[in-house]
Design a protein around this motif. Sequence first.
Motif, PDB file in Angstrom:
ATOM      1  N   ASN A  71      75.593  97.001  69.546  1.00  0.00           N
ATOM      2  CA  ASN A  71      77.086  96.472  69.683  1.00  0.00           C
ATOM      3  C   ASN A  71      76.687  95.160  70.286  1.00  0.00           C
ATOM      4  OD1 ASN A  71      79.918  96.080  69.660  1.00  0.00           O
ATOM      5  ND2 ASN A  71      79.865  97.393  71.981  1.00  0.00           N
ATOM      6  N   ASN A  72      76.844  94.045  69.754  1.00  0.00           N
ATOM      7  CA  ASN A  72      76.829  92.649  70.264  1.00  0.00           C
ATOM      8  C   ASN A  72      77.694  91.820  69.234  1.00  0.00           C
ATOM      9  OD1 ASN A  72      75.165  90.990  68.257  1.00  0.00           O
ATOM     10  ND2 ASN A  72      73.936  92.830  68.520  1.00  0.00           N
ATOM     11  N   SER A  73      78.208  90.637  69.970  1.00  0.00           N
ATOM     12  CA  SER A  73      79.126  89.794  69.324  1.00  0.00           C
ATOM     13  C   SER A  73      78.799  89.074  68.156  1.00  0.00           C
ATOM     14  CB  SER A  73      80.002  89.034  70.184  1.00  0.00           C
ATOM     15  OG  SER A  73      79.256  88.226  71.259  1.00  0.00           O
ATOM     16  N   SER A  90      79.015  86.905  80.685  1.00  0.00           N
ATOM     17  CA  SER A  90      79.704  87.515  79.466  1.00  0.00           C
ATOM     18  C   SER A  90      78.940  87.067  78.273  1.00  0.00           C
ATOM     19  CB  SER A  90      81.108  86.847  79.310  1.00  0.00           C
ATOM     20  OG  SER A  90      81.289  85.533  79.263  1.00  0.00           O
ATOM     21  N   LYS A  92      75.959  87.158  77.549  1.00  0.00           N
ATOM     22  CA  LYS A  92      74.787  88.094  77.450  1.00  0.00           C
ATOM     23  C   LYS A  92      75.270  89.093  76.262  1.00  0.00           C
ATOM     24  CE  LYS A  92      72.116  87.519  81.768  1.00  0.00           C
ATOM     25  NZ  LYS A  92      71.416  88.273  82.598  1.00  0.00           N
ATOM     26  N   GLN A  93      76.631  89.062  75.999  1.00  0.00           N
ATOM     27  CA  GLN A  93      77.209  90.034  74.883  1.00  0.00           C
ATOM     28  C   GLN A  93      76.671  89.281  73.407  1.00  0.00           C
ATOM     29  OE1 GLN A  93      81.343  90.074  75.118  1.00  0.00           O
ATOM     30  NE2 GLN A  93      81.346  90.771  77.412  1.00  0.00           N
ATOM     31  N   THR A  94      76.074  88.124  73.366  1.00  0.00           N
ATOM     32  CA  THR A  94      75.810  87.541  72.360  1.00  0.00           C
ATOM     33  C   THR A  94      74.423  87.889  71.927  1.00  0.00           C
ATOM     34  OG1 THR A  94      75.178  85.516  73.384  1.00  0.00           O
ATOM     35  CG2 THR A  94      77.473  85.585  72.520  1.00  0.00           C
ATOM     36  N   VAL A  95      73.591  88.469  72.801  1.00  0.00           N
ATOM     37  CA  VAL A  95      72.201  88.780  72.618  1.00  0.00           C
ATOM     38  C   VAL A  95      72.135  89.886  71.448  1.00  0.00           C
ATOM     39  CG1 VAL A  95      70.091  89.639  73.414  1.00  0.00           C
ATOM     40  CG2 VAL A  95      71.494  88.249  74.841  1.00  0.00           C
ATOM     41  N   VAL A  96      71.313  89.477  70.315  1.00  0.00           N
ATOM     42  CA  VAL A  96      70.869  90.273  69.548  1.00  0.00           C
ATOM     43  C   VAL A  96      69.621  90.583  69.570  1.00  0.00           C
ATOM     44  CG1 VAL A  96      70.275  90.345  66.792  1.00  0.00           C
ATOM     45  CG2 VAL A  96      72.235  88.790  67.583  1.00  0.00           C
ATOM     46  N   TYR A 131      68.757  84.378  76.850  1.00  0.00           N
ATOM     47  CA  TYR A 131      67.979  85.036  75.818  1.00  0.00           C
ATOM     48  C   TYR A 131      66.566  85.011  75.974  1.00  0.00           C
ATOM     49  CZ  TYR A 131      71.951  83.756  73.304  1.00  0.00           C
ATOM     50  OH  TYR A 131      73.595  83.509  72.831  1.00  0.00           O
TER      51      TYR A 131
END
Length: 219
Positions: A71-73, A90, A92-96, A131
């Motif tokens: 679950n990431n954006s 916030s 850090k929600q984009t970390v794949v 990242y």
Amino acid sequence: MAKVVVVVSGGMDSATLLYHILADGHEARAISVDYGQRHVKELDYARQLCEGVGVAHQIADLSAINPIFGNNSLSGRDMEVPEGHYAEESMKQTVVPNRNMLLLSVAIASAAANKFDAVAYGAHSGDHAIYPDCRPEFAEAMDQAARLCDWNPIELWRPFVHMDKGQIAKRGVDLGVPFEKTWTCYKGLERHCGKCGACVERKEAFAAHGLLDPTEYAE
């Protein structure tokens, strides 16, 4: 002169990297990765960039593994892309998870298959806090692995790892990079949203050196 596989996402950093490698007189081929990212349209920009400089370009389709990223954006669709400054928690929600290792592994495989000397990617200092796979320590570990994974050692180049995005933008302008033909926005809509962390950082990069930002923003 070296033969270099350049990881080209279609964004500012990788576009500048491609022009930087060519300006230094190296032979280049480019690779992009479809990992099911929300902003998959960036791959069209990568293709156009490569066509513009006559560099062979491949897209590796890894979209089938998208569910493993959780679950990431960026790779998911259930979480909204956060807005605001890049350095905020916030973002850090984009970390794949482990994305760069996957991208680099594919690029290294391409280099090995084509008897190339090196792989180059555009990690920079502004990414370190958010990242973990953009940190110098990660790049050094991947460089060591790349030298051992094939009978012919492959180097991992990261010329921007100690630069910030503003410095990369300045380098790109000096090299004549067509930044209007690059894509940054994480939302992947018709135009850059102007609000997500990636768009905010893009604006700041141009502003840092008083450079003209050719980007068309929705906001």
